[in-house]
Each structure stands twice: as C-alpha cells, then as structure tokens.
Write a protein that holds these residues in place. Structure first.
Motif, PDB file in Angstrom:
ATOM      1  N   VAL A   1       0.839  -1.199   0.000  1.00  0.00           N
ATOM      2  CA  VAL A   1       0.000   0.000   0.000  1.00  0.00           C
ATOM      3  C   VAL A   1       0.878   1.255   0.000  1.00  0.00           C
ATOM      4  CG1 VAL A   1      -1.837   1.253   1.185  1.00  0.00           C
ATOM      5  CG2 VAL A   1      -1.809  -1.249   1.214  1.00  0.00           C
ATOM      6  N   GLY A   2       1.932   1.237   0.813  1.00  0.00           N
ATOM      7  CA  GLY A   2       2.832   2.384   0.865  1.00  0.00           C
ATOM      8  C   GLY A   2       3.463   2.691  -0.479  1.00  0.00           C
ATOM      9  N   ASP A   3       3.811   1.641  -1.209  1.00  0.00           N
ATOM     10  CA  ASP A   3       4.408   1.836  -2.530  1.00  0.00           C
ATOM     11  C   ASP A   3       3.415   2.500  -3.477  1.00  0.00           C
ATOM     12  OD1 ASP A   3       6.755   1.246  -4.307  1.00  0.00           O
ATOM     13  OD2 ASP A   3       5.206   0.162  -5.421  1.00  0.00           O
ATOM     14  N   LEU A   4       2.150   2.113  -3.403  1.00  0.00           N
ATOM     15  CA  LEU A   4       1.133   2.732  -4.243  1.00  0.00           C
ATOM     16  C   LEU A   4       0.892   4.184  -3.836  1.00  0.00           C
ATOM     17  CD1 LEU A   4      -1.424  -0.229  -4.293  1.00  0.00           C
ATOM     18  CD2 LEU A   4       0.066   0.488  -6.180  1.00  0.00           C
ATOM     19  N   ARG A   5       0.921   4.452  -2.533  1.00  0.00           N
ATOM     20  CA  ARG A   5       0.660   5.809  -2.041  1.00  0.00           C
ATOM     21  C   ARG A   5       1.726   6.808  -2.470  1.00  0.00           C
ATOM     22  NH1 ARG A   5       0.203   5.718   4.163  1.00  0.00           N
ATOM     23  NH2 ARG A   5       0.321   7.963   3.759  1.00  0.00           N
ATOM     24  N   MET A   6       2.924   6.324  -2.814  1.00  0.00           N
ATOM     25  CA  MET A   6       3.990   7.256  -3.194  1.00  0.00           C
ATOM     26  C   MET A   6       3.660   8.010  -4.482  1.00  0.00           C
ATOM     27  SD  MET A   6       7.717   5.659  -2.214  1.00  0.00           S
ATOM     28  CE  MET A   6       7.539   4.048  -2.955  1.00  0.00           C
ATOM     29  N   LEU A   7       2.832   7.438  -5.340  1.00  0.00           N
ATOM     30  CA  LEU A   7       2.462   8.092  -6.592  1.00  0.00           C
ATOM     31  C   LEU A   7       1.136   8.812  -6.388  1.00  0.00           C
ATOM     32  CD1 LEU A   7       3.409   5.373  -9.228  1.00  0.00           C
ATOM     33  CD2 LEU A   7       4.775   7.276  -8.357  1.00  0.00           C
ATOM     34  N   LYS A   8       1.158  10.124  -6.443  1.00  0.00           N
ATOM     35  CA  LYS A   8      -0.035  10.933  -6.164  1.00  0.00           C
ATOM     36  C   LYS A   8      -0.866  11.123  -7.427  1.00  0.00           C
ATOM     37  CE  LYS A   8       1.717  11.486  -2.054  1.00  0.00           C
ATOM     38  NZ  LYS A   8       2.634  10.468  -1.524  1.00  0.00           N
ATOM     39  N   ASP A   9      -2.197  11.108  -7.246  1.00  0.00           N
ATOM     40  CA  ASP A   9      -3.071  11.400  -8.372  1.00  0.00           C
ATOM     41  C   ASP A   9      -3.303  12.908  -8.465  1.00  0.00           C
ATOM     42  OD1 ASP A   9      -5.094  12.086  -6.521  1.00  0.00           O
ATOM     43  OD2 ASP A   9      -5.967  10.071  -6.580  1.00  0.00           O
ATOM     44  N   HIS A  10      -4.059  13.321  -9.494  1.00  0.00           N
ATOM     45  CA  HIS A  10      -4.239  14.761  -9.741  1.00  0.00           C
ATOM     46  C   HIS A  10      -4.926  15.452  -8.564  1.00  0.00           C
ATOM     47  CE1 HIS A  10      -2.678  14.593 -13.773  1.00  0.00           C
ATOM     48  NE2 HIS A  10      -3.574  13.708 -14.159  1.00  0.00           N
ATOM     49  N   ALA A  11      -5.913  14.793  -7.971  1.00  0.00           N
ATOM     50  CA  ALA A  11      -6.631  15.405  -6.849  1.00  0.00           C
ATOM     51  C   ALA A  11      -5.695  15.617  -5.666  1.00  0.00           C
ATOM     52  CB  ALA A  11      -7.815  14.536  -6.442  1.00  0.00           C
TER      53      ALA A  11
END
Length: 365
Positions: free
Chosen positions: A131-141
C-alpha cells in the motif's frame, strides 16, 4: 469507478504480483488512502480486510453504523463481551487459508497478533511495501490538494517573517504563524521557531528565548488543509545577521539546487541525497549536515520515499517529497532551506511560491 474501487483494484493487482492473500489495514493513513476516511483509533480491533476477491470491515458493534455509512463495505462485527476472534474466524471462512498476509505497520500490535493467530502459517510483511508503494504516486486530486495546502503555508510563513523583530520571544513569533494558519482554517501541525544558537538544533523545541539584534532565525512550519499537509522551512536575519551567515546560506542553497537537479525519474533516492551532501562536504561543512535530504509527503507529513544516503528507492514521476539540506553550527546558528516538490518527467515542480532567499528585518531593539 470510484476512487476507492480504483485503489482497491491497484492493491489487488499488487497482491497478486507479490503472492499476498490478505491485506489488513488499521485506522490510519493507509486505510484513509483507500476509503477517504478512517475511524478514531482506539483499543477495539478495527480492520479493513482486503482479499483478492472481497473486502470487509471488521469493526466493534458499537461503531458498526458509522463504519457502514463511511465504508460501504460488508461488516464483520464483534461485541465487547465476545471479543474480535469470532469476526476474524468469519473472515477466514470467506478468504480461506493464505500463505502471506500484509499488515499495517502503523496499527497496534494487539491488532496484528490476533490476525496472525487466526491465519496460522501465513508469512507476514508490512504494508509499506505494498500500500505504501502505491501511495507514493499521487493522483491529480492529491497534487491539487498539496498545492493548495502549500499556498496556505506560504501566507502563514510570510506573516511570521513580516512580524520578526528583536524583543519577541520564539513562542511569540511562532504564534503569529499559528494565528495565520487558524484564520485560514488550517489544522496546525508544527511551528518551529529557532533563533540564534538554537538554530543549531534541527528539531529545536520553540521556547522563550528573546530574539536579539543580528540573530539568524529559522521557521519550520506545517499544517493540514483539505486533508493534506504542508511543510516548509525559511530563514531570516535580524539586522546584519551573524558573521559568516551569507556564505553558509549560499552553500545550503547550492546544495538544494544540486539535489533538485539530481531528482529525475529512474534515479535512486540516494542520488539526490548524495548531490546535496557533496556540495556541503566540498565546502568543508560535511560534519554539520546531520540529517537526510528529504522525505515523502502525502496524507502524512513524513512518508516514503525517504531521501537518505542508503535509500535504493527508485524515484518515479508523481512522487512528492521535500528537499531540505542544512548546516548547523553548534553555539552559533543553523540554516535549513526546505521546499516540497513534485517529481515531473523533466525535473521538480516546487509547491511554494515563497523565495528561499533570506528574509531581512532591519528593525532594532
């Protein structure tokens, strides 16, 4: 597809790749990232349990109505007089035996151990690698929210800098920033003010020292706004400032620029730290740079990636992190320059619009 559904799909794809059968998240940032909400953390076991084909919310019965309204997920409830084991056994009936389970590294140990006791033989790992690895990439919002939060911090910082004068205490100077944050509706996280020799302590506790003529003053501030934090550090001098200040400020600024130039998608995080550290070392102040060059920021002020001399994390476009080299001279002063940046394909985008140059206050006692 809702944002929660999109993020659950991303988690399941990572689970399949890593051979994970269950991801268990407690109330905190990981859960919030998935649901845009998390309940107040307390001693009652509360888990967002994500399997390859299902997701359930394990929750004490006293909080069931709230959890159902916010999560929209099927509940597995338990009562105080029974304890949570029955709910965990019900989860196992749905999911079955798993060979690997990912546990939220920030949740209570007395949440983790009952899970492992039910899913016997499952190899545990921490959620920061999934989950942490996915959270590192931020979406536009998320990026928009971080930009807005940074603008709030800019205004608070400017108010603090404008108020500086000899005779104020550190606490009084910090209070100006706190008041400005409050006026904007921000949730204050920290307002460090370190003056004179106190600046040599990177995490100085703001106190009652009185600002004096020719002091260097460091402000390190942050607050939450719209669910996302800010974090920035700026420097000021009163009068002429201490001897040697301009030279060291220039070194730290060059270190910041070197780190920013090194930050590119595909490079290891330590390369950014190496670049800043080399500038400071070459200038003869290497022993006075006593912390990492940066940290990630998103839902939390400090989260991956961490820009340290040993980090092999590969930087990717869409990551958000600080660049904050510093030099701290014991007994004299310290200088840190910190900005939060978004990593783009061509380099970094700085969130703050407030220049890093030293703010000069010519007001005397």
């Amino acid at each position: 597809m809702s944002r929660t559904q999109h993020r659950l799909s991303a988690i399941r794809a990572a689970m399949a790749k890593q051979g994970v059968g269950l991801v268990a998240l407690g109330p905190g940032a990981h859960m919030h990232w998935v649901l845009d909400w998390h309940p107040h953390p307390d001693e009652r076991l509360t888990i967002l349990a994500i399997g390859q084909d299902s997701a359930h919310f394990i929750v004490p019965s006293v909080n069931a109505t709230q959890a159902e309204a916010h999560s929209g997920m099927p509940l597995l409830t338990w009562r105080d007089e029974d304890g949570p084991r029955g709910a965990l056994l019900a989860l196992k009936e749905v999911i079955g035996d798993v060979s690997a389970v990912v546990l939220d590294e920030t949740m209570r140990t007395d949440f983790s151990l009952p899970i492992l006791d039910v899913f016997t033989g499952a190899k545990p790992a921490f959620a920061d690698g999934l989950v942490g690895d996915l959270r590192m990439l931020k979406d536009h919002a998320e990026l928009d929210a971080l930009r807005t939060s940074a603008a709030v911090a800019d205004r608070a910082m400017q108010a603090g800098l404008n108020a500086l004068r000899p005779g104020l205490t550190e606490l009084q100077a910090a209070q100006v920033i706190r008041d400005q944050f409050a006026e904007q509706g921000a949730a204050i996280a920290f307002t460090l003010c370190a003056s004179g020799p106190n600046g040599a302590f990177p995490h100085h506790s703001t106190g009652d020292r009185v600002l004096q003529d020719d002091d260097a003053v460091m402000f390190d501030i942050g607050a939450g706004y719209g669910g996302y934090p800010s974090d920035m550090t700026r420097m000021a001098i009163l009068g002429d400032g201490p001897e040697g200040y301009a030279e060291i400020h220039d070194i730290v600024e060059r270190a910041w620029q070197a780190a920013a130039d090194a930050a590119r998608p595909g490079v290891a995080a330590h390369v950014v730290d190496d670049a800043a550290r080399q500038v400071i070392t070459d200038a003869g102040y290497g022993e006075y740079f006593v912390h990492r060059t940066g940290h990630g920021m998103g839902l939390e002020v400090h989260e991956p990636p961490y820009l340290t001399s040993s980090s092999e994390t590969v930087l990717r476009e869409g990551m958000v992190f600080s660049i904050e080299p510093g030099i701290y001279i014991p007994g004299r002063f310290g200088i840190r320059l910190e900005d939060i940046v978004i990593l783009r394909a061509e380099g970094v985008e700085v969130l703050s619009s407030l220049p890093r140059q030293v703010h000069r206050s010519n007001r005397k006692v």
